[in-house]
Design an enzyme around this catalytic site. Sequence first.
Site, short mmCIF file in Angstrom:
data_model
loop_
_atom_site.label_atom_id
_atom_site.label_comp_id
_atom_site.label_asym_id
_atom_site.label_seq_id
_atom_site.Cartn_x
_atom_site.Cartn_y
_atom_site.Cartn_z
N TYR A 160 -0.01 5.98 7.32
CA TYR A 160 -0.07 4.57 6.96
C TYR A 160 1.14 3.77 7.49
CZ TYR A 160 0.54 0.28 4.59
OH TYR A 160 0.77 -1.04 4.38
N HIS A 217 1.04 4.24 -0.38
CA HIS A 217 -0.30 3.73 -0.10
C HIS A 217 -1.40 4.58 -0.73
CE1 HIS A 217 -2.82 0.87 2.22
NE2 HIS A 217 -1.73 0.15 2.07
MG MG Z 1 1.47 -1.84 0.12
#
Ligand code: MG
Length: 408
Positions: A160, A217
């Site tokens: 991410y 995340h």
């Molecule tokens: Mg965030």
Amino acid sequence: MKITDAKVFVGGPGKPYVTLKIMTDQGIYGLGDATLKSRETVTATYLENYLIPNLIGKDPRNTEDIWQFFYRGAYNRGGPIAMAAIGGIDMALWDIKAKLADLPLYQLFGGKSREGALVYGHATGSDLEDLMDSIAYYVDEGYKAVRVQCGIPGMPTASYGVSEKKGDFKNFITDFSGIHPKVEIWDTDRYMRYMPDALARIRERFGPDLKILHDVHHRLLPREAAEFAKAVEPVNLFWLEDPTPAEDQNALKLMRQHSTVPIAIGEVFNSIWDCNKLIENELIDFIRVAVTYAGGITHVKRIVDLAGLHHVRTGFHGAPSHSPLCMAAHAHLNAWAPNFGIQEYLVLGTSECDALFPSAHRMQNGMVYVSDAPGLGVDFDEKEAARYSYKPGSHPVVRLEDGTLWNY
Ligand code: MG
């Protein structure tokens, strides 16, 4: 005073913003951001087919009643589509109210509690060396707080918030274009083994003063999140963001029992009912809602006030999918909120975006200074808007190496 018309525009430079313009019989208009990332046309249709016909003829000054009308008046309440649409309307109505008063919006909340609001930028690296360069770049630019995301050795794809490419770290923004999502492969074990040590090395290199943030995340289970939080405790993070998926308001209890790392959560929340237990049980330190996604200024102010009772500070979401109108609403709330924490800030940084949304809000040395123009302090150029059309986008999906679907 009456609302006479409202128009929805979908499009923008690189991002398909959903912009609402509400007109009144006194010539004053209000602007709001109703962009729901990757589902933009649905919010626009919801506004055009259902909400705008019910807005015409209403007194725009009655922001509370109009909010209640659209929230309670829908038999099926809430949800991201309706709340972003209501959020756009509410933002535009507050813009009208402040323009009528000839005051910058923050004056209607209670004035300024601070001159500038602290922001954080996104440092990113395909590997740790790259990330160190990225952090150094942001520090040189004057940022006092930086979110750090790092490629993990052995992870089959970029994880991410990081690029696959080396050196791609200045204002990197993930590419969400196309209706079919990209697939990222995630490996919790590799992340858990690598990231705590990487964070420790970042702290060692940049010293004690830099505010370091990290976004998990939603990738960890509650027990893993507790283990990770314990492991990174010596790093003295400003916050650890979204350690677990956000639906479970009990999930953070285990983390709290094992660590004192500050927890930030809430960028996908749509209402106070998504976070009231988290706040009341003091399981978080920062609430991450965005004005658009959480039903506008009327509702977010209620969340901020509840948070203030429980020592929870603000850290509003500031992804590139929030138009300069939503970011202006954040800037006004940030100027006022007694429990302000920090603001996520990405440099949209294009002359096209500035031409579409002229504004006098400014960012300097890692602080945002709110505009003193009446209302939200952002305008919208319809001629510029005509240059853009809708292009669909999609968040990536995440799978484990065996194919199991995981949390993006
Ligand atoms: Mg965030």
